[in-house]
Design a protein around this motif. Sequence first.
Motif, PDB file in Angstrom:
ATOM      1  N   THR A  44       0.654  -1.100  -0.009  1.00 12.64           N
ATOM      2  CA  THR A  44      -0.223   0.139   0.056  1.00 12.64           C
ATOM      3  C   THR A  44       0.805   1.200   0.069  1.00 12.64           C
ATOM      4  O   THR A  44       1.831   1.332   0.704  1.00 12.64           O
ATOM      5  CB  THR A  44      -1.100   0.186   1.236  1.00 12.64           C
ATOM      6  OG1 THR A  44      -1.669  -1.120   1.150  1.00 12.64           O
ATOM      7  CG2 THR A  44      -1.951   1.021   1.181  1.00 12.64           C
ATOM      8  N   LEU A  45       0.719   2.197  -0.943  1.00 15.73           N
ATOM      9  CA  LEU A  45       1.266   3.542  -0.756  1.00 15.73           C
ATOM     10  C   LEU A  45       0.442   4.417  -0.109  1.00 15.73           C
ATOM     11  O   LEU A  45      -0.535   4.816  -0.738  1.00 15.73           O
ATOM     12  CB  LEU A  45       1.654   3.981  -2.336  1.00 15.73           C
ATOM     13  CG  LEU A  45       2.659   3.023  -3.298  1.00 15.73           C
ATOM     14  CD1 LEU A  45       2.822   3.540  -4.488  1.00 15.73           C
ATOM     15  CD2 LEU A  45       3.853   3.215  -2.733  1.00 15.73           C
ATOM     16  N   ALA A  73      -8.555   2.140   8.704  1.00 15.62           N
ATOM     17  CA  ALA A  73      -7.957   3.255   9.754  1.00 15.62           C
ATOM     18  C   ALA A  73      -6.573   2.675  10.269  1.00 15.62           C
ATOM     19  O   ALA A  73      -5.659   3.602  10.490  1.00 15.62           O
ATOM     20  CB  ALA A  73      -8.779   3.112  10.806  1.00 15.62           C
ATOM     21  N   LEU A  74      -6.414   1.170  10.247  1.00  9.56           N
ATOM     22  CA  LEU A  74      -5.138   0.833  10.495  1.00  9.56           C
ATOM     23  C   LEU A  74      -3.876   1.322   9.629  1.00  9.56           C
ATOM     24  O   LEU A  74      -2.737   1.498  10.123  1.00  9.56           O
ATOM     25  CB  LEU A  74      -5.332  -0.779  10.771  1.00  9.56           C
ATOM     26  CG  LEU A  74      -3.936  -1.361  11.472  1.00  9.56           C
ATOM     27  CD1 LEU A  74      -3.721  -0.890  12.788  1.00  9.56           C
ATOM     28  CD2 LEU A  74      -3.916  -2.859  11.283  1.00  9.56           C
ATOM     29  N   THR A  75      -4.152   1.311   8.313  1.00 11.40           N
ATOM     30  CA  THR A  75      -2.957   1.787   7.544  1.00 11.40           C
ATOM     31  C   THR A  75      -2.599   3.038   7.795  1.00 11.40           C
ATOM     32  O   THR A  75      -1.577   3.528   7.699  1.00 11.40           O
ATOM     33  CB  THR A  75      -3.679   1.620   5.965  1.00 11.40           C
ATOM     34  OG1 THR A  75      -4.126   0.224   5.835  1.00 11.40           O
ATOM     35  CG2 THR A  75      -2.751   2.179   5.027  1.00 11.40           C
ATOM     36  N   HIS A  76      -3.604   4.057   8.157  1.00 13.63           N
ATOM     37  CA  HIS A  76      -3.471   5.515   8.259  1.00 13.63           C
ATOM     38  C   HIS A  76      -2.542   5.692   9.796  1.00 13.63           C
ATOM     39  O   HIS A  76      -1.700   6.489   9.588  1.00 13.63           O
ATOM     40  CB  HIS A  76      -4.829   6.303   8.479  1.00 13.63           C
ATOM     41  CG  HIS A  76      -5.378   6.383   6.935  1.00 13.63           C
ATOM     42  ND1 HIS A  76      -5.173   7.381   6.152  1.00 13.63           N
ATOM     43  CD2 HIS A  76      -6.187   5.600   6.401  1.00 13.63           C
ATOM     44  CE1 HIS A  76      -5.815   7.326   4.882  1.00 13.63           C
ATOM     45  NE2 HIS A  76      -6.460   6.219   5.303  1.00 13.63           N
ATOM     46  N   LYS A  80       1.173   7.017   9.859  1.00 11.34           N
ATOM     47  CA  LYS A  80       1.496   8.271  10.716  1.00 11.34           C
ATOM     48  C   LYS A  80       2.460   7.844  11.799  1.00 11.34           C
ATOM     49  O   LYS A  80       3.661   8.832  11.901  1.00 11.34           O
ATOM     50  CB  LYS A  80       0.352   8.849  11.424  1.00 11.34           C
ATOM     51  CG  LYS A  80      -0.372   9.959  10.560  1.00 11.34           C
ATOM     52  CD  LYS A  80      -1.402  10.650  11.424  1.00 11.34           C
ATOM     53  CE  LYS A  80      -2.185  11.623  10.488  1.00 11.34           C
ATOM     54  NZ  LYS A  80      -3.104  12.357  11.410  1.00 11.34           N
ATOM     55  N   ASN A  81       2.387   6.823  12.562  1.00  5.61           N
ATOM     56  CA  ASN A  81       3.381   6.338  13.427  1.00  5.61           C
ATOM     57  C   ASN A  81       4.806   6.297  12.803  1.00  5.61           C
ATOM     58  O   ASN A  81       5.928   6.611  13.477  1.00  5.61           O
ATOM     59  CB  ASN A  81       3.132   5.337  14.211  1.00  5.61           C
ATOM     60  CG  ASN A  81       1.973   5.469  15.270  1.00  5.61           C
ATOM     61  OD1 ASN A  81       2.385   5.997  16.053  1.00  5.61           O
ATOM     62  ND2 ASN A  81       0.648   5.011  15.150  1.00  5.61           N
ATOM     63  N   LYS A 102       2.833  -7.949   7.767  1.00  2.78           N
ATOM     64  CA  LYS A 102       2.093  -9.138   8.310  1.00  2.78           C
ATOM     65  C   LYS A 102       1.676  -8.761   9.479  1.00  2.78           C
ATOM     66  O   LYS A 102       0.725  -9.162  10.340  1.00  2.78           O
ATOM     67  CB  LYS A 102       2.827 -10.272   8.146  1.00  2.78           C
ATOM     68  CG  LYS A 102       3.230 -10.917   6.934  1.00  2.78           C
ATOM     69  CD  LYS A 102       4.142 -12.186   6.897  1.00  2.78           C
ATOM     70  CE  LYS A 102       4.778 -12.701   5.595  1.00  2.78           C
ATOM     71  NZ  LYS A 102       5.302 -13.560   5.748  1.00  2.78           N
ATOM     72  N   ASP A 103       2.788  -7.820  10.377  1.00  3.43           N
ATOM     73  CA  ASP A 103       2.632  -7.554  11.809  1.00  3.43           C
ATOM     74  C   ASP A 103       2.444  -5.990  12.136  1.00  3.43           C
ATOM     75  O   ASP A 103       3.529  -5.454  11.877  1.00  3.43           O
ATOM     76  CB  ASP A 103       3.671  -8.258  12.782  1.00  3.43           C
ATOM     77  CG  ASP A 103       3.579  -8.138  14.148  1.00  3.43           C
ATOM     78  OD1 ASP A 103       2.503  -7.539  14.614  1.00  3.43           O
ATOM     79  OD2 ASP A 103       4.453  -8.307  14.927  1.00  3.43           O
TER      80      ASP A 103
END
Length: 122
Positions: A44-45, A73-76, A80-81, A102-103
């Motif tokens: 994912t880009l 949401a998890l991708t964002h 950010k982190n 994967k993790d």
Amino acid sequence: MTSQPLIKSKQTEKTINGISTQVVCTEFSNYIFVVLTQYGKIGTLVSVTPDSKSNDLSNSMFSTKVLLGKDDALTHVCAKNLATFVAQEAGNRPVLLGLALKDCSIDSIKDMKDVIKCCKVW
């Protein structure tokens, strides 16, 4: 006279929580490109950009936008982190982040940040 490469790039590999994780960081003139993969592909880009160009880099706000791939949401949160400190250290430049993980646990994200720091090109 030795010439400098036009594009600076570094890569490394480390096992995080038993999963082989590869990182490639590349500096372009207007952004930093970071690929973080546990699948051997870009994934994912996500574009991580500063919302303002203030002089106080520690208080900058960042926005994320999925350009290609899984938009949840998890991708964002992961983007950010993982990319905020890169953008701040690079003088508030935008970061293009490729994620194929994967993790996504908190402990793994902390370890991944350390691996990204090993590939510092900014």
